[in-house]
Design a protein around this motif. Sequence first.
Motif, PDB file in Angstrom:
ATOM      1  N   ARG A  16       0.839  -1.207   0.000  1.00  0.00           N
ATOM      2  CA  ARG A  16       0.000   0.000   0.000  1.00  0.00           C
ATOM      3  C   ARG A  16       0.869   1.251   0.000  1.00  0.00           C
ATOM      4  NH1 ARG A  16      -2.519   4.069   2.286  1.00  0.00           N
ATOM      5  NH2 ARG A  16      -4.777   4.322   1.975  1.00  0.00           N
ATOM      6  N   SER A  17       1.963   1.240   0.756  1.00  0.00           N
ATOM      7  CA  SER A  17       2.843   2.417   0.789  1.00  0.00           C
ATOM      8  C   SER A  17       3.461   2.668  -0.588  1.00  0.00           C
ATOM      9  CB  SER A  17       3.918   2.278   1.867  1.00  0.00           C
ATOM     10  OG  SER A  17       4.829   1.246   1.540  1.00  0.00           O
ATOM     11  N   VAL A  20       0.691   4.283  -2.667  1.00  0.00           N
ATOM     12  CA  VAL A  20       0.526   5.687  -2.291  1.00  0.00           C
ATOM     13  C   VAL A  20       1.615   6.527  -2.955  1.00  0.00           C
ATOM     14  CG1 VAL A  20       0.696   7.318  -0.354  1.00  0.00           C
ATOM     15  CG2 VAL A  20      -0.706   5.249  -0.141  1.00  0.00           C
ATOM     16  N   GLU A  24       1.252   9.663  -5.466  1.00  0.00           N
ATOM     17  CA  GLU A  24       1.837  10.977  -5.184  1.00  0.00           C
ATOM     18  C   GLU A  24       2.741  11.439  -6.318  1.00  0.00           C
ATOM     19  OE1 GLU A  24       3.632  10.327  -1.374  1.00  0.00           O
ATOM     20  OE2 GLU A  24       1.733  10.607  -0.311  1.00  0.00           O
ATOM     21  N   GLU A  30      -5.957  10.300 -10.653  1.00  0.00           N
ATOM     22  CA  GLU A  30      -6.121  10.469  -9.209  1.00  0.00           C
ATOM     23  C   GLU A  30      -7.408   9.856  -8.660  1.00  0.00           C
ATOM     24  OE1 GLU A  30      -6.136  14.178  -6.168  1.00  0.00           O
ATOM     25  OE2 GLU A  30      -4.779  14.306  -7.880  1.00  0.00           O
ATOM     26  N   HIS A  33      -7.454   6.090  -8.666  1.00  0.00           N
ATOM     27  CA  HIS A  33      -6.425   5.636  -7.721  1.00  0.00           C
ATOM     28  C   HIS A  33      -6.954   5.703  -6.284  1.00  0.00           C
ATOM     29  CE1 HIS A  33      -2.409   4.729  -6.312  1.00  0.00           C
ATOM     30  NE2 HIS A  33      -2.419   5.804  -5.539  1.00  0.00           N
ATOM     31  N   ALA A  34      -7.640   6.781  -5.960  1.00  0.00           N
ATOM     32  CA  ALA A  34      -8.206   6.933  -4.607  1.00  0.00           C
ATOM     33  C   ALA A  34      -9.238   5.832  -4.337  1.00  0.00           C
ATOM     34  CB  ALA A  34      -8.835   8.313  -4.449  1.00  0.00           C
ATOM     35  N   LEU A  37      -7.418   2.595  -3.700  1.00  0.00           N
ATOM     36  CA  LEU A  37      -6.849   2.553  -2.346  1.00  0.00           C
ATOM     37  C   LEU A  37      -7.930   2.271  -1.304  1.00  0.00           C
ATOM     38  CD1 LEU A  37      -4.143   5.371  -2.358  1.00  0.00           C
ATOM     39  CD2 LEU A  37      -3.780   2.896  -2.309  1.00  0.00           C
ATOM     40  N   ASP A  41      -7.877  -0.758   1.277  1.00  0.00           N
ATOM     41  CA  ASP A  41      -8.101  -0.615   2.716  1.00  0.00           C
ATOM     42  C   ASP A  41      -9.194  -1.568   3.207  1.00  0.00           C
ATOM     43  OD1 ASP A  41      -6.091   1.261   2.859  1.00  0.00           O
ATOM     44  OD2 ASP A  41      -7.446   2.981   2.787  1.00  0.00           O
TER      45      ASP A  41
END
Length: 135
Positions: A16-17, A20, A24, A30, A33-34, A37, A41
Amino acid sequence: MSNVVADHLVLLDHLRSILVAVGEAEQVPEESHALFLERFDELLASLPIDPIESQYLGQDILTQVISRYPQIAHLIPRDLLWFFAGDCLHYLSDEEIDLYQALEERRYEAEQNDEPFDWNQEKQLLAMSAQDSKH
């Protein structure tokens, strides 16, 4: 929560990092992508509660990481592909599958004999013996 699930949650957090960081760096649209994520989660939240039911979500998310973010596909921990199995197994080589099958057999034997089993340590030992047999 089992050690197996806990270990894979650590790997998922790492992945996940990376995702992210890709977002970024603005290498992806975007909004989608959100949303992706958010689904990632959901997997992180559901895996400790219901590991069996989370298998399909995990398979779906990992195969999507590979197709949506090919630039980081090589960074996906191989253990995650094995853990979620299903379509994820298509991304493992025959040698990797052999290694994981041997690991599962060793873990099963250790459990049957009430012996401790360290997945990562056994994996290193098997990988080293596989390298030795090639030379």
